[in-house]
Design a protein around this motif. Structure first.
Motif, PDB file in Angstrom:
ATOM      1  N   LYS A  38       0.852  -1.185   0.000  1.00  0.00           N
ATOM      2  CA  LYS A  38       0.000   0.000   0.000  1.00  0.00           C
ATOM      3  C   LYS A  38       0.886   1.232   0.000  1.00  0.00           C
ATOM      4  CE  LYS A  38      -3.542   2.350   2.752  1.00  0.00           C
ATOM      5  NZ  LYS A  38      -4.333   2.329   4.020  1.00  0.00           N
ATOM      6  N   GLU A  42      -3.237   7.784   0.289  1.00  0.00           N
ATOM      7  CA  GLU A  42      -4.446   6.977   0.162  1.00  0.00           C
ATOM      8  C   GLU A  42      -4.760   6.720  -1.311  1.00  0.00           C
ATOM      9  OE1 GLU A  42      -7.316   4.643   1.754  1.00  0.00           O
ATOM     10  OE2 GLU A  42      -5.806   5.800   2.853  1.00  0.00           O
ATOM     11  N   GLY A  43      -5.092   5.472  -1.609  1.00  0.00           N
ATOM     12  CA  GLY A  43      -5.467   5.121  -2.977  1.00  0.00           C
ATOM     13  C   GLY A  43      -4.303   4.853  -3.901  1.00  0.00           C
ATOM     14  N   THR A  44      -3.093   4.707  -3.347  1.00  0.00           N
ATOM     15  CA  THR A  44      -1.922   4.432  -4.176  1.00  0.00           C
ATOM     16  C   THR A  44      -1.340   3.062  -3.841  1.00  0.00           C
ATOM     17  OG1 THR A  44      -0.389   5.510  -2.628  1.00  0.00           O
ATOM     18  CG2 THR A  44      -1.362   6.874  -4.370  1.00  0.00           C
ATOM     19  N   HIS A  81      -1.112   5.443  -8.740  1.00  0.00           N
ATOM     20  CA  HIS A  81      -2.515   5.250  -8.380  1.00  0.00           C
ATOM     21  C   HIS A  81      -3.050   3.910  -8.874  1.00  0.00           C
ATOM     22  CE1 HIS A  81      -2.200   9.630  -7.766  1.00  0.00           C
ATOM     23  NE2 HIS A  81      -3.158   9.429  -6.856  1.00  0.00           N
ATOM     24  N   GLU A 115      -6.484  -4.054   2.286  1.00  0.00           N
ATOM     25  CA  GLU A 115      -7.249  -3.197   1.375  1.00  0.00           C
ATOM     26  C   GLU A 115      -7.956  -4.021   0.301  1.00  0.00           C
ATOM     27  OE1 GLU A 115      -7.541   0.377   1.038  1.00  0.00           O
ATOM     28  OE2 GLU A 115      -6.945   0.335   3.149  1.00  0.00           O
TER      29      GLU A 115
END
Length: 385
Positions: A38, A42-44, A81, A115
């Motif tokens: 991760k 956030e979101g990468t 991303h 995630e």
């Protein structure tokens, strides 16, 4: 006749046309392992590649012999991303083209697994050069930390991870197994690695990162649900037909008598029966063992000691298996892919259960455990004086 002679002349020339889409070997970077974590934002996602370094590989010299400074492999990490964006960022900075055809190991970090690895499995489906027999494993923390393990007995870190899988010390879960679980609405289990700094003996005593096994990680579809300890993991691997020569210790007489046994032959069987109250699964373990050491405080006959050892093994292994299955149910993770058995044998019932199989497996599935354990050589290890 002239036409035949002409054909004989032209035919060899057709084999000399060459390859119009060739890629020179010295223009490629062969990836041996991939690590997914991760990203900090956030979101990468952070992707790490591990590949050999041609400038440190000398023809005729053993890999890792110390003829060149530094290890003959390197890693590169980039964040994006998406997995494709991260790999594209790696490619921009490389002087060679990425080649995944030699990759045989994928390691995922714990936070990345929590995630969900759906994007990873989707990327693998679209990346045709990834072999479906590639082994999947989970790191205890960040996956890229595993890339720095010390390959004490091998040439590259990826070889160490590959050997851990093919020796059947735990699980040999492949990309194909994960995709079957993802697409079939069931679960799967990955070998859960351990990593620690410890003294490693080489030319001189030095600290290095030692990577081993600590159990298995449980997944339902694409989400990490939890992990099993080593003993529960071993019996679940046994039930899946993947464990190789496990050793068990038993004790009796308040610990004064004890024995160690080596199972040289292990098999696991699974059966499914659909009842009015829900699915019932029978999990059976077969095993034949040799006694490798034994001490009997009361000097019993070999036949009596043999019965005691088998009884203790049944209690111990049966308890571990019950705990393992109970944990998979609590987590709602059908890691043995028992749902696939229902789909094959009871397709109509499965069509109703599959929509919420995670919950149905947790609340409605029932288990029968059967053990068939034998000692082959009770007379081979005599009682200690």
């Amino acid at each position: 006749m002239k036409l035949l002679n002409l054909w004989k002349t032209l035919l060899p020339l057709l084999l000399l046309t060459g390859c119009w889409s060739k890629v020179e070997i010295n223009e490629q970077a062969f990836i041996f392992a991939l690590y997914f974590d991760k990203g900090e934002q956030e979101g990468t996602v952070e992707v790490t590649i591990s590949s050999p370094l041609p400038n440190r590989l000398i023809s005729g010299q053993q890999v890792g012999s110390g003829g060149n400074e530094g290890p003959p492999y390197g890693t590169v990490s980039k964040t994006g991303h998406s997995i494709a964006e991260a790999l594209n960022a790696i490619q921009r900075d490389l002087s060679r083209r990425l080649d995944f055809s030699h990759n045989r190991v994928i390691v995922i970090g714990k936070e990345f697994a929590e995630e969900g690895i759906g994007d990873l499995l989707d990327w693998i489906l679209r990346e045709r050069s990834i072999d479906l027999s590639t082994f999947m494993m989970q790191a205890p923390g960040e996956a890229k930390e595993i890339a720095g393990l010390a390959p004490v007995y091998e040439s590259f870190p990826s070889y160490v991870l590959k050997r851990l899988a093919i020796q059947n010390n735990m699980l040999a879960t492949t990309v194909k197994d994960c995709l079957i679980g993802q697409l079939g609405n069931t679960g799967y289990a990955l070998t859960h690695l351990s990593s620690e700094e410890m003294p490693l003996t080489g030319d001189k005593m030095s600290m290095g990162k030692w990577t081993g096994l600590q159990g298995i990680a449980l997944f339902q579809k694409d989400k990490y649900k939890g992990a099993l300890d080593l003993e529960s993991s071993r019996v679940l691997a046994w039930a899946s037909g993947q464990i190789h020569k496990p050793v068990y210790n038993v004790a009796w007489d308040g610990g004064k008598s004890k024995a160690s046994v080596l199972f040289f032959n292990t098999k696991g069987y699974k059966e499914a029966v659909m009842t009015a109250s829900g699915p019932v699964f029978t999990v059976k373990l077969d095993g034949t063992a040799d006694i490798v050491s034994m001490k009997d405080e009361k000097k019993r006959s070999l036949a009596e000691v043999n019965r005691i050892i088998v009884s203790e093994l049944n209690d111990q292994i049966g308890t571990y298996l019950k705990e393992a299955l109970k944990t998979t149910q609590e987590k709602g993770a059908d890691v043995m892919q028992l749902g696939n058995m229902l789909e094959a044998e009871y397709p109509r019932a499965w069509s109703e259960l599959s929509y919420d199989w995670e919950e149905k497996y947790r609340t409605e599935a029932d288990f029968n455990i059967k053990l068939n354990l034998h000692i082959r050589n009770p007379e081979a290890a005599s009682s200690a004086p």
